[in-house]
Design a protein around this motif. Sequence first.
Motif, short mmCIF file in Angstrom:
data_model
loop_
_atom_site.label_atom_id
_atom_site.label_comp_id
_atom_site.label_asym_id
_atom_site.label_seq_id
_atom_site.Cartn_x
_atom_site.Cartn_y
_atom_site.Cartn_z
N HIS A 1 3.57 -2.88 9.00
CA HIS A 1 3.17 -3.51 7.73
C HIS A 1 2.86 -4.99 7.97
O HIS A 1 3.64 -5.71 8.57
N LEU A 2 1.69 -5.43 7.51
CA LEU A 2 1.27 -6.82 7.65
C LEU A 2 1.35 -7.50 6.30
O LEU A 2 0.70 -7.04 5.34
N PRO A 3 2.16 -8.56 6.17
CA PRO A 3 2.25 -9.25 4.87
C PRO A 3 0.87 -9.71 4.41
O PRO A 3 0.05 -10.17 5.22
N PRO A 4 0.59 -9.62 3.10
CA PRO A 4 -0.74 -10.01 2.58
C PRO A 4 -1.13 -11.44 2.90
O PRO A 4 -2.30 -11.72 3.11
N ILE A 5 -0.13 -12.34 2.98
CA ILE A 5 -0.46 -13.76 3.22
C ILE A 5 -1.14 -13.95 4.57
O ILE A 5 -2.02 -14.80 4.72
N ILE A 6 -0.77 -13.13 5.57
CA ILE A 6 -1.37 -13.26 6.90
C ILE A 6 -2.83 -12.78 6.87
O ILE A 6 -3.73 -13.45 7.40
N SER A 7 -3.06 -11.61 6.25
CA SER A 7 -4.44 -11.12 6.17
C SER A 7 -5.29 -12.04 5.31
O SER A 7 -6.47 -12.28 5.62
N ASP A 8 -4.71 -12.57 4.23
CA ASP A 8 -5.46 -13.52 3.39
C ASP A 8 -5.83 -14.77 4.18
O ASP A 8 -6.96 -15.26 4.10
#
Length: 773
Positions: free
Chosen positions: A3-10
Amino acid sequence: MTHLPPIISDLAFMLIVAGIVTIIFKWLKQPVVLGYIIAGFITGPHIDFFPTVIDNESITIWGEIGVIFLLFGMGLEFSFKKLIKNSKTGFITLMMIVLGLGVSGYFLGTLMGWSHWDSIILGCMLCLSSTTIIVKGFEEPQYKGKRFTEVVFGILIFDDLFAILVMVFLGTIAVSSQQIEGTEILLSLGKLVFFMVVWVVGGIFIVPSFLKKMKHWLNDETLLIVSLGLCLGMVVFATKVELSSALGAFIMGSILAETIALENIERVTKPIKDFFGAIFFVSVGMLMDPAIVLENYKSIIFITLLVLFGKIVFTTWGARLSGESMFTSIQCGFSMAQVGEFAFIVAGTAIMYGLADNFIYPIIIAVSVITTFTTPYLMAASPTAYHFMMKSIPQSWQEKIIAKDEKLASTKPTSLWGSLLKSYVFSIVIFVSLGLAVILLSSSFLQPLLIEHIGTLWGNIACLLITLIVISPMLKGLVYRGGEQPFLILELWKQSVKYRLILSMLIVLRYVIAFGFIYSIFDLFLDIPIWVSGIAAIALLILLFRSKYLLKLYWNMEYHFVINFNERIINEKRKFSKRENGVTSFDLNNESWIEQNLYVGRFKIDKNSEYENKKLKDTDFRSRYGLIIIEVDKNDEESYFPNGDFILMEGEFITVVGNIMQIKKLSSDKNQISLDKKSLQTIHQFAKKQGEDPNSQIKCVSIIIDKESGLYEKSLLQSEIGKRGKSFIVGIERNNSYEINPLASTVFKEDDIIWIVGGKNSIYEILKENFYF
């Protein structure tokens, strides 16, 4: 699946888009800031054509961190010396912008149907130019070294301070339920001044010394951590005392800007500032709602026209009123015709406090984008605009403008009253703020702690004594009239009798304030009758006035502060000072402690004086008073730098060098010798006068000792400078100490700055023997 936290992908998406857009903007030779804003617009929630960020709240937090580091970076570029140097131009021009453009912005907002507070915020934002865009524009070769660039930077300093002041007041007004109360505003202003003075003075006193002591352990990694820690620590402190976090970051940046580690700090923190600055501008672009922009396109056009016209007119007018030439003033006006990054911060702060509506943010961003595009073209067009104006106006107006420019170009004498009041108010504000800080810390933290451990009575007594001990050097500095103030007071005293009452009141006011502090401390910590507190305060004030130990302690503290405050400039002068024939000299720019506290005075040997018919070597001028005689004259017969066998006679005048207290002591002792008060001046003023007089036989120079010097590691006795006559070393400054009229056993060290007063030929011989190779 991981699972990749949304803040990193954003964040990844934002940076990829920002990188592509900024490369395009670089290729188009446009400001990178615009690229970040466009990238934010593309990745924001209002554009469906591209993917958008998911976690807007986290991006907002990143943007707030960006504001902190943006202000920290501006603080590192800030200079208290430039603030002082350009105070007149910056303040007058800012006032014209605020009164002209700020008020116009408010009325434009009301005409467009905006609310009262939206209109006020609009007026404030329009006053703020973009430091980032202007600095980028000034990188062009044709603007290097131009007078107007220095003036613009001076105005921008006050522009930034105005923005910080606005943010502080917004917080105060928000707490007051959007009601503007004069008392609240004044209290907020006083609170802001108090904390800024304490932070700046305390920071400059402590931080540079800390960095110097730790320099052997500060590599790039540790310097980065320490710098960011100091920045964020000040941010937390500012927030705790209910001031803006941006103010805390700016103040710490400005403190670090006065250290010799500035270049390294800027280098190691630049990637961090650039990264979070980019995030901030991207987050700004994300808030651009195209629907609001289209809906309010007329407002954007009106505001843009007001910015372009108003900034040019009111900035030009302000610069002209402050004493700049018409050509320079017009160049300043055309350079500052944009809305800057501080406007985004002010808008965000106002929206956060509920003082402004959300629609104001995309409008001001759109105005900023348009005016940023026009800035380089306006800068280039300013000379053409000046020549067009001069051709278009009547001949009589042209002649008046040219005559005024010629008058402004001539050197104006400095106002004595202006210099005195500036110095006086400056010192009063500093010492009152520091005194209040000591009392506040004692009553809030020390008193409860002592009472808890040793009981109420002894706790209060101990707290009283500790507070008095800590505050006493500050009160000594308050009542002590050092630097150029005695000279200025004497000059004004002899100019007019009507000045004497005002000057006397200014002198007495210092003692009244000191008495008030001592009385308040007794009243705060001890439950005793008022008359007892009053008598104790008077007794301590007399002791304070007479204490030589406190004066010495205060001088050491002041010297430490002056050295830290001028550390970077002195270090740069050591690196790039004039090297002529092997001599490294130090310019006399009144930046050193010696220049401000070493005095020259002239005494007359009266009839029946104890010095009459005595050889100089048998007098106590040097042994008791620490004074050096550099000249003796009578009936226009002058003897320069007399030796020990010179015999003093009645009616002769002697010129001495020493600190102000030594000269005053000689003057007050009953030895039939009288001080010519008109002659009293600092060594800086004395040296300037001697240098400007082609017939003067006396010269004052300051020389830096290095390892190649013949004086290196020699004592004053071994140098034989005084023994051969015609010259004296009257002061030495080094990193952590100073000496006035040093002892014969004093050893010269590397990087010492020595002050020599002597005849022209004798100083030449000293330099030839000890510095020419």
